[in-house]
Scaffold this active site. Sequence first.
Site, PDB file in Angstrom:
ATOM      1  N   LYS A   9       0.857  -1.194  -0.024  1.00 15.37           N
ATOM      2  CA  LYS A   9      -0.115   0.094   0.116  1.00 15.37           C
ATOM      3  C   LYS A   9       0.843   1.164   0.135  1.00 15.37           C
ATOM      4  O   LYS A   9       2.211   1.241   0.402  1.00 15.37           O
ATOM      5  CB  LYS A   9      -0.864  -0.047   1.133  1.00 15.37           C
ATOM      6  CG  LYS A   9      -1.928  -1.153   1.258  1.00 15.37           C
ATOM      7  CD  LYS A   9      -2.721  -1.023   2.427  1.00 15.37           C
ATOM      8  CE  LYS A   9      -4.019  -2.300   2.573  1.00 15.37           C
ATOM      9  NZ  LYS A   9      -4.816  -2.229   3.470  1.00 15.37           N
ATOM     10  N   PHE A  57     -15.316   3.742   7.233  1.00 13.02           N
ATOM     11  CA  PHE A  57     -13.899   4.137   6.958  1.00 13.02           C
ATOM     12  C   PHE A  57     -13.706   4.019   5.426  1.00 13.02           C
ATOM     13  O   PHE A  57     -12.788   4.077   4.977  1.00 13.02           O
ATOM     14  CB  PHE A  57     -13.038   2.848   7.611  1.00 13.02           C
ATOM     15  CG  PHE A  57     -13.198   1.404   7.260  1.00 13.02           C
ATOM     16  CD1 PHE A  57     -12.854   0.796   6.027  1.00 13.02           C
ATOM     17  CD2 PHE A  57     -13.961   0.569   8.129  1.00 13.02           C
ATOM     18  CE1 PHE A  57     -13.080  -0.303   5.729  1.00 13.02           C
ATOM     19  CE2 PHE A  57     -14.200  -0.625   7.758  1.00 13.02           C
ATOM     20  CZ  PHE A  57     -13.798  -1.199   6.422  1.00 13.02           C
ATOM     21  N   ARG A  85      -1.986 -14.658   5.022  1.00 14.22           N
ATOM     22  CA  ARG A  85      -2.657 -14.192   5.889  1.00 14.22           C
ATOM     23  C   ARG A  85      -1.988 -14.201   7.262  1.00 14.22           C
ATOM     24  O   ARG A  85      -2.021 -13.179   8.114  1.00 14.22           O
ATOM     25  CB  ARG A  85      -4.175 -14.401   5.789  1.00 14.22           C
ATOM     26  CG  ARG A  85      -4.961 -13.894   4.782  1.00 14.22           C
ATOM     27  CD  ARG A  85      -6.472 -14.020   4.847  1.00 14.22           C
ATOM     28  NE  ARG A  85      -7.208 -13.516   5.815  1.00 14.22           N
ATOM     29  CZ  ARG A  85      -7.462 -12.178   5.740  1.00 14.22           C
ATOM     30  NH1 ARG A  85      -7.054 -11.586   4.757  1.00 14.22           N
ATOM     31  NH2 ARG A  85      -8.343 -11.753   6.819  1.00 14.22           N
ATOM     32  N   THR A  91      -5.734  -7.193  10.740  1.00 14.92           N
ATOM     33  CA  THR A  91      -5.812  -5.883  10.010  1.00 14.92           C
ATOM     34  C   THR A  91      -5.289  -4.736  10.858  1.00 14.92           C
ATOM     35  O   THR A  91      -4.382  -3.867  10.177  1.00 14.92           O
ATOM     36  CB  THR A  91      -7.273  -5.488   9.932  1.00 14.92           C
ATOM     37  OG1 THR A  91      -7.750  -6.530   9.149  1.00 14.92           O
ATOM     38  CG2 THR A  91      -7.452  -4.301   9.151  1.00 14.92           C
ATOM     39  N   ARG A 102       2.555  -6.746   9.173  1.00 12.99           N
ATOM     40  CA  ARG A 102       1.713  -5.422   9.623  1.00 12.99           C
ATOM     41  C   ARG A 102       2.430  -5.062  11.201  1.00 12.99           C
ATOM     42  O   ARG A 102       2.396  -3.830  11.206  1.00 12.99           O
ATOM     43  CB  ARG A 102       0.304  -5.620   9.761  1.00 12.99           C
ATOM     44  CG  ARG A 102      -0.268  -5.597   8.197  1.00 12.99           C
ATOM     45  CD  ARG A 102      -1.799  -6.198   8.272  1.00 12.99           C
ATOM     46  NE  ARG A 102      -2.390  -5.940   6.979  1.00 12.99           N
ATOM     47  CZ  ARG A 102      -3.331  -6.652   6.736  1.00 12.99           C
ATOM     48  NH1 ARG A 102      -4.031  -7.435   7.365  1.00 12.99           N
ATOM     49  NH2 ARG A 102      -4.211  -6.455   5.598  1.00 12.99           N
ATOM     50  N   GLU A 126      -9.649 -10.613  -7.198  1.00  5.61           N
ATOM     51  CA  GLU A 126      -8.691  -9.521  -6.883  1.00  5.61           C
ATOM     52  C   GLU A 126      -7.597  -9.379  -8.055  1.00  5.61           C
ATOM     53  O   GLU A 126      -6.870  -8.655  -8.352  1.00  5.61           O
ATOM     54  CB  GLU A 126      -8.194  -9.584  -5.587  1.00  5.61           C
ATOM     55  CG  GLU A 126      -9.254  -9.142  -4.597  1.00  5.61           C
ATOM     56  CD  GLU A 126      -8.959  -9.112  -3.198  1.00  5.61           C
ATOM     57  OE1 GLU A 126      -7.633  -9.525  -2.834  1.00  5.61           O
ATOM     58  OE2 GLU A 126      -9.759  -8.823  -2.294  1.00  5.61           O
TER      59      GLU A 126
HETATM   60  P1  CMP Z   1      -7.559  -4.648   3.959  1.00  9.60           P
HETATM   61  O1  CMP Z   1      -6.902  -5.878   4.492  1.00  9.60           O
HETATM   62  O2  CMP Z   1      -6.791  -3.877   2.782  1.00  9.60           O
HETATM   63  O3  CMP Z   1      -9.038  -4.301   3.886  1.00  9.60           O
HETATM   64  C1  CMP Z   1      -9.688  -3.227   4.126  1.00  9.60           C
HETATM   65  C2  CMP Z   1      -8.884  -2.367   4.518  1.00  9.60           C
HETATM   66  O4  CMP Z   1      -9.464  -1.009   5.127  1.00  9.60           O
HETATM   67  C3  CMP Z   1      -7.906  -2.604   5.794  1.00  9.60           C
HETATM   68  O5  CMP Z   1      -6.891  -3.362   5.031  1.00  9.60           O
HETATM   69  C4  CMP Z   1      -7.365  -1.152   5.978  1.00  9.60           C
HETATM   70  O6  CMP Z   1      -6.699  -0.396   5.351  1.00  9.60           O
HETATM   71  C5  CMP Z   1      -8.819  -0.404   5.966  1.00  9.60           C
HETATM   72  N1  CMP Z   1      -9.515  -0.176   7.300  1.00  9.60           N
HETATM   73  C6  CMP Z   1      -9.543   1.181   7.847  1.00  9.60           C
HETATM   74  N2  CMP Z   1     -10.213   0.901   8.989  1.00  9.60           N
HETATM   75  C7  CMP Z   1     -10.743  -0.127   9.228  1.00  9.60           C
HETATM   76  C8  CMP Z   1     -11.482  -0.929  10.105  1.00  9.60           C
HETATM   77  N3  CMP Z   1     -12.092  -0.289  11.125  1.00  9.60           N
HETATM   78  N4  CMP Z   1     -11.865  -2.206  10.133  1.00  9.60           N
HETATM   79  C9  CMP Z   1     -11.177  -2.813   8.929  1.00  9.60           C
HETATM   80  N5  CMP Z   1     -10.583  -2.381   7.704  1.00  9.60           N
HETATM   81  C10 CMP Z   1     -10.289  -0.949   8.037  1.00  9.60           C
END
Ligand code: CMP
Length: 132
Positions: A9, A57, A85, A91, A102, A126
Amino acid sequence: MSRTLLIVKPDATGRNLIGHVINRLEKARFTVVDLRLVRLTKDQARKFYAVHEGKPFLDSLVAFMSSGPAVPMVLEKENAVDDLRLLVGATDPKKAACGTVRNEIGVDIEKNSVHASDSDENAAREIAFFFS
Ligand code: CMP
């Protein structure tokens, strides 16, 4: 062998961490089978994250994902989706296990450095989004 999609990203490309992420992936025995450097438009980012339509978000996520270069890549390995994963972690970098990508380089729950597909079905969708 199966395939999955990872995106480096904009928060990570902006800190010159593309090579670092690829190194982590290759050390974990993923093979990069396709890769691009892209600058997503807001429309493209919204389409990619269509599954999150209506979430609070989403607007901020779309702005972030279109704020700089991103590097989507197709990765191959046995059990690719689940193994990736595990390698990237939760996340929210604060909740991601020690040693995950991460946890190591993520900034916050939005700027979490990498995206990884969450199922074989989504991986296929994707991958097709970036590599038609
Ligand atoms: P990603 O795995 O790319 O999938 C959705 C993206 O939304 C996540 O990573 C984050 O970059 C973003 N995001 C921001 N806030 C949230 C949240 N509260 N829960 C999940 N994803 C979020």
